[in-house]
Design an enzyme around this catalytic site. Sequence first.
Site, short mmCIF file in Angstrom:
data_model
loop_
_atom_site.label_atom_id
_atom_site.label_comp_id
_atom_site.label_asym_id
_atom_site.label_seq_id
_atom_site.Cartn_x
_atom_site.Cartn_y
_atom_site.Cartn_z
N ASP A 176 2.23 1.98 3.42
CA ASP A 176 3.13 1.03 4.09
C ASP A 176 4.57 1.42 3.81
O ASP A 176 5.43 1.30 4.68
CB ASP A 176 3.06 -0.41 3.54
CG ASP A 176 1.69 -0.98 3.41
OD1 ASP A 176 0.84 -0.62 4.23
OD2 ASP A 176 1.49 -1.81 2.50
N GLU A 194 -10.76 -7.12 -4.29
CA GLU A 194 -10.54 -8.17 -3.28
C GLU A 194 -11.75 -8.24 -2.35
O GLU A 194 -12.00 -7.32 -1.57
CB GLU A 194 -9.27 -7.82 -2.48
CG GLU A 194 -8.90 -8.89 -1.47
CD GLU A 194 -7.60 -8.54 -0.73
OE1 GLU A 194 -6.66 -8.02 -1.36
OE2 GLU A 194 -7.55 -8.81 0.47
N HIS A 200 -10.77 -14.21 4.01
CA HIS A 200 -11.96 -13.42 3.67
C HIS A 200 -13.08 -14.36 3.21
O HIS A 200 -14.26 -14.13 3.51
CB HIS A 200 -11.66 -12.41 2.56
CG HIS A 200 -10.63 -11.38 2.95
ND1 HIS A 200 -10.24 -10.38 2.09
CD2 HIS A 200 -9.94 -11.18 4.10
CE1 HIS A 200 -9.33 -9.62 2.70
NE2 HIS A 200 -9.14 -10.09 3.91
N HIS A 246 0.89 -1.17 0.00
CA HIS A 246 0.00 0.00 0.00
C HIS A 246 0.93 1.22 0.00
O HIS A 246 2.01 1.17 0.61
CB HIS A 246 -0.84 0.11 1.27
CG HIS A 246 -1.73 -1.04 1.57
ND1 HIS A 246 -1.29 -2.19 2.16
CD2 HIS A 246 -3.06 -1.21 1.39
CE1 HIS A 246 -2.31 -3.02 2.32
NE2 HIS A 246 -3.41 -2.45 1.87
N ASP A 279 -5.34 -13.85 9.50
CA ASP A 279 -4.23 -13.76 8.53
C ASP A 279 -3.05 -14.66 8.88
O ASP A 279 -1.89 -14.22 8.86
CB ASP A 279 -3.72 -12.30 8.46
CG ASP A 279 -4.63 -11.40 7.64
OD1 ASP A 279 -5.47 -11.92 6.88
OD2 ASP A 279 -4.49 -10.17 7.74
N ASP A 299 -4.66 -13.89 -2.32
CA ASP A 299 -3.99 -13.49 -1.09
C ASP A 299 -4.00 -14.73 -0.20
O ASP A 299 -5.04 -15.13 0.33
CB ASP A 299 -4.71 -12.31 -0.42
CG ASP A 299 -4.13 -10.97 -0.86
OD1 ASP A 299 -3.31 -10.95 -1.79
OD2 ASP A 299 -4.51 -9.94 -0.28
N ASP A 327 -10.40 -11.96 11.11
CA ASP A 327 -9.38 -12.17 10.08
C ASP A 327 -8.02 -12.33 10.77
O ASP A 327 -7.38 -11.35 11.10
CB ASP A 327 -9.40 -10.91 9.19
CG ASP A 327 -8.67 -11.08 7.90
OD1 ASP A 327 -8.32 -12.22 7.56
OD2 ASP A 327 -8.45 -10.06 7.21
N ASP A 357 -0.60 -12.75 2.16
CA ASP A 357 -1.20 -11.69 2.98
C ASP A 357 -1.36 -12.29 4.37
O ASP A 357 -2.46 -12.61 4.82
CB ASP A 357 -2.54 -11.23 2.38
CG ASP A 357 -3.02 -9.94 3.02
OD1 ASP A 357 -2.41 -9.52 4.03
OD2 ASP A 357 -3.99 -9.35 2.53
N GLU A 372 -8.91 -13.88 -1.17
CA GLU A 372 -8.12 -14.15 0.05
C GLU A 372 -8.82 -15.21 0.90
O GLU A 372 -10.02 -15.11 1.19
CB GLU A 372 -7.95 -12.84 0.85
CG GLU A 372 -7.19 -13.06 2.14
CD GLU A 372 -6.66 -11.76 2.75
OE1 GLU A 372 -6.36 -10.82 1.98
OE2 GLU A 372 -6.57 -11.69 3.98
C1 XUL Z 1 -7.22 -6.70 4.55
C2 XUL Z 1 -6.49 -7.09 3.34
C3 XUL Z 1 -5.70 -6.01 2.67
C4 XUL Z 1 -5.70 -6.08 1.19
C5 XUL Z 1 -5.00 -4.93 0.53
O1 XUL Z 1 -7.97 -7.70 5.11
O2 XUL Z 1 -6.50 -8.24 2.95
O3 XUL Z 1 -4.43 -6.04 3.18
O4 XUL Z 1 -5.10 -7.26 0.73
O5 XUL Z 1 -5.52 -3.72 0.89
CO CO Z 2 -5.59 -9.18 1.31
#
Ligand code: XUL
Ligand code: CO
Length: 434
Positions: A102, A230, A269, A99, A307, A294, A305, A337, A266
Amino acid sequence: MSTFPSEAVKYEGPESKNPLAFKHYKADEVVAGKTMKDWFRFGCAYWHTMRGNGSDPFGVGTADHPWDDGTDSISNAQNRARVFFDFLEKVGIDYYCFHDRDVAPECATLAESNKALDQVVDTLEELQKSSGKKLLWGTACLFVHPRYQQGAATSPNADVYAYAAAQVKKAMEVTHRLGGEGYTFWGGREGYATLLNTDMKRELDHLARFLHMAVDYKKEIGFEGQFYIEPKPQEPMTHQYDSDSAACLNFLREYDLLDHFKLNIETNHATLAGHTMEHELATAHAANALGSIDANMGTANVGWDTDQFPTDLYLTTQTMLAIMKMGGFTTGGLNFDAKRRRESWEAIDLVHAHIAGMDAFARGLKIADKVRQDGRVDAFIKERYATFDSGIGADIESGKTSLADLEKYALSNQEPMVASGRQEVIESIINDCI
Ligand code: XUL
Ligand code: CO
């Protein structure tokens, strides 16, 4: 001061007990006609790897980042980028994603933030040139700053909307400059906390207008990377408009955007949306819109989430079956991710975590290849629909029949009976391949 290993991580084979070696991932090993490296196109997420500090809603950061001086200076940001490229080299990952906020600090004004971004992008450009690493996709962070508390492209405030547009314009420019193969739109706050204060139709119209402007600007600057949406159903908002693959596809179709976007799916998600990853991948693939992944995973009984790094072999197998079915990625890849656990606070844990994910995908690929070579699952599916290959079924598929035709057929036919679905047999074939 713990840093990364001095040598790049090597493949040592399944018998190795070295936590800093690959046991299954061998970049140049050919599986089903392609090298592992090309099947996966692994990417590393700048936000988790360099900016994730292990904080959670109950506690401060735990991560030890010995290279980071904790300031928002440009030189710290540039140094962080150098450390990141060293990390990519050590773990053997060719792509990265970021991003805008970031990689570079958010400053007091938009003009200053743009300038800071340019300065860090200068460094990223040099690092890409000297290392050969590539940008899988870039994106704009439209969810952290308080101005975006009520959305960006769906904000009720036009000035906020304009600010978000300016940020996306700039993020697209730097992505283009860095040769990015894609650009992702994740609508972190594009949704609502309550419908009681929300004009949903108006917000959706605004979001579509925003994306159309991005498509126009993409053409204007000659950016040929792929646009991705996404999906995510909630978190941070109560409801997010891009809730799952089907909702995204419907939105894109309704607003005449489908030709310009693919989906970046993702894992965590998908599960938050109450689906499996396979479901989300299959839905995108059926619309010819499976663009990128992702890669991570959640914990099934936890409602948010998390991750986590994808280490579940059943999941990586299912994911690779979907990727192999579409013949591999074109512009997309497997972007981790994912963040190491808060308890895995040492810098070396970043290396361990990526090795774990890469090895799990290597095994997933090999298992998926075995399932495909074995052929029983594919043959079963083909046979399951065989009544549509000829006769009345073929007439239905080719659109030759009416309801009256089918009534006539059904009246003259005996009571029909469908063959067994054999789910348990299929599941045990997959297990045999593992
Ligand atoms: C948030 C997520 C983000 C996107 C990019 O849940 O997955 O990091 O991948 O904005
Ligand atoms: Co993501």
